[in-house]
Motif scaffolding. Structure first.
Motif, PDB file in Angstrom:
ATOM      1  N   ILE A  13       0.835  -1.202   0.000  1.00 49.12           N
ATOM      2  CA  ILE A  13       0.000   0.000   0.000  1.00 49.12           C
ATOM      3  C   ILE A  13       0.867   1.248   0.000  1.00 49.12           C
ATOM      4  O   ILE A  13       0.570   2.228  -0.690  1.00 49.12           O
ATOM      5  N   GLU A  14       1.954   1.231   0.772  1.00 46.91           N
ATOM      6  CA  GLU A  14       2.843   2.390   0.812  1.00 46.91           C
ATOM      7  C   GLU A  14       3.464   2.647  -0.552  1.00 46.91           C
ATOM      8  O   GLU A  14       3.699   3.800  -0.926  1.00 46.91           O
ATOM      9  N   HIS A  15       3.708   1.589  -1.309  1.00 50.53           N
ATOM     10  CA  HIS A  15       4.305   1.740  -2.640  1.00 50.53           C
ATOM     11  C   HIS A  15       3.279   2.232  -3.663  1.00 50.53           C
ATOM     12  O   HIS A  15       3.574   3.127  -4.469  1.00 50.53           O
ATOM     13  N   ALA A  16       2.092   1.677  -3.614  1.00 49.08           N
ATOM     14  CA  ALA A  16       1.090   2.000  -4.637  1.00 49.08           C
ATOM     15  C   ALA A  16       0.315   3.281  -4.310  1.00 49.08           C
ATOM     16  O   ALA A  16      -0.007   4.055  -5.216  1.00 49.08           O
ATOM     17  N   PHE A  17      -0.003   3.497  -3.032  1.00 41.88           N
ATOM     18  CA  PHE A  17      -0.822   4.650  -2.640  1.00 41.88           C
ATOM     19  C   PHE A  17      -0.159   5.349  -1.458  1.00 41.88           C
ATOM     20  O   PHE A  17      -0.637   5.265  -0.321  1.00 41.88           O
ATOM     21  N   ALA A  18       0.937   6.025  -1.736  1.00 43.17           N
ATOM     22  CA  ALA A  18       1.766   6.586  -0.671  1.00 43.17           C
ATOM     23  C   ALA A  18       1.074   7.700   0.089  1.00 43.17           C
ATOM     24  O   ALA A  18       1.335   7.891   1.275  1.00 43.17           O
ATOM     25  N   GLU A  19       0.191   8.453  -0.544  1.00 43.71           N
ATOM     26  CA  GLU A  19      -0.400   9.622   0.087  1.00 43.71           C
ATOM     27  C   GLU A  19      -1.914   9.507   0.251  1.00 43.71           C
ATOM     28  O   GLU A  19      -2.585  10.498   0.525  1.00 43.71           O
ATOM     29  N   ASP A  20      -2.469   8.315   0.099  1.00 46.33           N
ATOM     30  CA  ASP A  20      -3.917   8.142   0.148  1.00 46.33           C
ATOM     31  C   ASP A  20      -4.333   7.422   1.426  1.00 46.33           C
ATOM     32  O   ASP A  20      -3.557   6.675   2.025  1.00 46.33           O
ATOM     33  N   ARG A  21      -5.576   7.645   1.821  1.00 43.45           N
ATOM     34  CA  ARG A  21      -6.196   6.844   2.870  1.00 43.45           C
ATOM     35  C   ARG A  21      -6.854   5.642   2.200  1.00 43.45           C
ATOM     36  O   ARG A  21      -7.650   5.798   1.275  1.00 43.45           O
ATOM     37  N   VAL A  22      -6.516   4.455   2.680  1.00 43.53           N
ATOM     38  CA  VAL A  22      -6.843   3.214   1.977  1.00 43.53           C
ATOM     39  C   VAL A  22      -7.774   2.366   2.840  1.00 43.53           C
ATOM     40  O   VAL A  22      -7.571   2.241   4.055  1.00 43.53           O
TER      41      VAL A  22
END
Length: 711
Positions: A13-22
């Protein structure tokens, strides 16, 4: 993220969506943690529509079950339909990641490999295509090889099963040894997902992930055998199948290609699996003691009974010693048992002590009748029971007090955690709102950014910037900008979206769009409420010297774009563009004489070069086309030559002088197909020209500044 999310980790998740709330939908909802990560269970906690309407997601990723080789799970088409159906009214970017089986082909022909899983995979893709076309959703499909995760156990069920069998001495495959193994590292997929979302377009498309390293199952089995030397390899006889070659789309558009090979990553995956297995085995060694700890009452009873036996042995052993016989070991035993174990244990220990006294009477040959008829003999038993009960009660009261304090502390801790969560939520909302103010497409910060980008003095550059801004903000690829001539009889296309540049007419008769022009004159905006296919869906005008000089059109609009919010947003942006264009027109009109070669209507070289550079930028962005023509004849009379130029070019075209004195014509919105028509029109006015190719244009733009003079 929903579907087959077993391989999704915090690092992924940190790699794909570094700045998003998931939000991750998975069965083991407690396995992921983090301030930006929330885990839910769509099957048990809430249905898809409730969750999606509550969170209002901007991006949705759905992973198919076919991403795992030989997966026993079904395709969950019902859940996929629920997700898509709940997303149909949300402006979300939906990415469907499917397995490779829908692209499998037989070795001898090009027919699709028909299996139950491939049919389910294609059915899922058809669902995505249906919702994209029916509800104008932004959907993309990524077909990729089977996924594996070398850094975590329980993320690659196929590999975990192979390693388990290999540790037992056997490696079995259903495939033949020469069959290629189609695998993709989850880290590579994370990078691809990030790049796709960074360069997202609204068009529906299917993207193909290549099998870059082409390992075979023989190579695959050998890599596992290196980690398990005692294992025997056995292959199957499944029919061979193929996977399409790399089409180069991902490499050209996103600059992405797979970096990790499954054969190279297998030693790491084996080490990770072994470490996890060793931890599991070590935990199994302590299961006996853990089981005893779970049954503390039984263990306490055993300890009390054993202690009673030791006390009786101690009483017997010290019965002949006068000093030690003064100590009542049974009373000491009852006090200790009641103090340590509580009321029930104290009474039980007192009962055992009483039995010890009776045993001592029996051992000494005394009769039990005096015990029954002489109440003074009961004092020993009563004392044991009272002491056991009192010590146990004190222990129990202290335990209750400790439990009460602990419960009170837990309650305070829960309240503190709740308040801290509220405080953190307020901070997150504050940060999110701040980002929205500065970064959302309809925010004040975005409006300021639009104004800054539109701060140009050359209309051609404003056309290009306006198209880019509107494509980003209005989420449409159907834009066009027309410039009206002095008579307002014709409108010439000056810039358009890349998809519309070849569709929109280069020149339009204003009389044919009388209804549109009347609404623009009266209301400032045209909205195609009757959905007439021959007219644009939206159109707005830019005034020049009190009358319409430029018209901005949106040829097509989705159903959810035909609303008041979208109309007002279009008007606001057109107002910003109008201010910038009016300023540019006024500047160009005021500085016109300084831009011309003295005594002519030809632009000098610096001014003409800026016009040419703007036209080249439009062409590079596929927003327009142009022809650069050099006049080959010599005309000694400047006045006659100027008249020929004025008669030959349109108001949207430009004529200028190069650094070497050559006269050039910049014919905007004209391409190679129009060159014969343009050349014939110029020849009728006595101007013979030759075309300048792209390389020569680049060489002209690279020349240093110099003022050209008319001959």
């Amino acid at each position: 993220m929903a579907g087959n999310t077993g391989f999704v980790t915090e690092q992924w998740i940190e790699h794909a969506f570094a700045e998003d709330r998931v939000v991750v939908a998975r069965k083991d909802a407690g396995s992921l943690s983090g301030g930006r990560i929330t885990t839910i269970d769509l099957e048990n906690d809430a249905d898809s529509e409730t969750v999606l309407s509550s969170y209002r997601f901007d991006r949705i990723v759905y992973f198919f079950e076919s991403l795992t080789l030989h997966s026993d799970s079904d395709g969950n088409l019902g859940r996929l339909r629920g997700v898509l159906h709940a997303t149909r009214d949300i402006a979300a970017q939906v990415l469907l990641v499917t397995g490779p089986e829908s692209e499998f082909t037989h070795a001898g022909n090009d027919e699709a490999r028909e299996t139950s899983k491939s049919l389910m995979s294609r059915a899922g893709e058809e669902l995505g295509r249906y919702y994209a076309q029916t509800y104008a959703m932004s959907v993309k499909i990524v077909r990729c090889p089977y996924l594996y995760e070398p850094h975590h156990v329980d993320a690659s069920s196929y590999l975990d099963g192979l390693f388990e069998h290999a540790s037992e001495g056997k490696i079995e495959f259903c495939e033949r040894p020469e069959q290629e193994a189609y695998f993709l590292c989850a880290d590579d997929l994370a990078e691809l997902v990030r790049r796709i979302y960074d360069d997202w377009t609204t068009a529906y498309e299917v993207l193909h992930v290549p099998n870059a390293f082409h390992p075979t199952f023989r190579d695959f089995a050998q890599a596992i055998a290196n980690g398990f030397p005692e294992a025997k390899i056995r292959y199957g006889a499944d029919a061979p199948y193929g996977y399409p070659d790399d089409d180069g789309v991902l490499r050209r558009r996103y600059g992405w290609s797979p970096r990790y090979s499954v054969v190279d990553d297998l030693p790491m995956a084996i080490d990770t699996w072994r470490q996890a297995k060793e931890k599991h085995d070590r935990r199994a060694e302590h299961r006996f003691w853990q089981r005893l700890q779970r049954h503390s009452r039984i263990l306490g009873a055993v300890e009390i009974v054993v202690a009673a036996i030791l006390v009786e042995w101690l009483v017997v052993a010290t019965s002949g010693q006068s000093q030690i016989s003064q100590i009542d070991f049974r009373m000491l035993y009852v006090v200790i048992a009641g103090t340590i174990y509580g009321l029930n244990a104290g009474v039980f220990a007192a009962a055992l002590a009483c039995m010890g006294v009776l045993f001592e009477y029996s051992r000494n040959g005394a009769s039990f009748l005096p015990l029954l008829y002489d109440p003074t003999n009961w004092l020993t038993f009563v004392a044991y029971l009272i002491v056991g009960a009192v010590c146990g009660y004190v222990r129990m009261r202290n335990q209750e007090h400790v439990r009460f304090v602990r419960d009170e502390n837990d309650l305070l801790r829960e309240r503190l955690t709740f308040l801290r969560g509220l405080y953190q939520g307020v901070l997150d909302d504050r940060t999110m709102l701040r980002r929205q103010i500065l970064g959302r497409r309809d925010s004040f910060g975005k409006m300021y950014e639009m104004t800054r980008r539109l701060d140009e003095v050359q209309p051609q550059k404003i056309y290009r910037t306006a198209i880019q801004i509107m494509q980003d903000t209005l989420e449409t690829d159907c834009l066009g900008i027309y410039r009206l001539d002095e008579s307002q009889r014709f409108a010439r296309l000056v810039a358009a979206s890349p998809q519309e540049e070849a569709i929109l007419p280069k020149s339009a008769d204003v009389a044919a769009y009388d209804k549109v022009m009347r609404d623009i004159e009266a209301k400032g905006l045209w909205v195609n409420r009757e959905l007439d296919g021959n007219l644009p869906m939206y159109a707005a005008g830019v005034r020049e010297h009190g009358r319409i000089g430029v018209v901005i059109v949106i040829r097509k609009a989705a159903a959810d774009q035909m609303n008041l919010y979208y109309r007002n947003l279009f008007l606001i942006i057109c107002g910003l563009v109008e201010s910038a264009m009016t300023r540019a027109f006024e500047y160009e009109h005021a500085a016109r004489q300084s831009m011309l070669v003295p005594g002519t209507s030809l632009l000098n070289w610096p001014s003409f070069r800026e016009k040419l550079r703007a036209a080249v930028e439009l062409g590079n962005d596929r927003m327009g086309s142009h022809l650069l023509l050099i006049v080959t004849d010599q005309y000694p009379e400047a006045g006659d030559f100027n008249e020929r130029i004025i008669r030959s070019i349109r108001e949207t075209d430009d004529a200028g002088v190069l650094a070497d004195g050559s006269v050039c014509l910049l014919m905007n919105q004209a391409g190679e197909r129009e060159l014969p028509i343009v050349s014939a029109r110029l020849a009728r006015n006595g101007l013979n020209v030759r075309n300048v190719d792209a390389q020569s244009e680049a060489d002209l733009l690279a020349e240093p500044d110099a003022d050209g003079e008319a001959s």
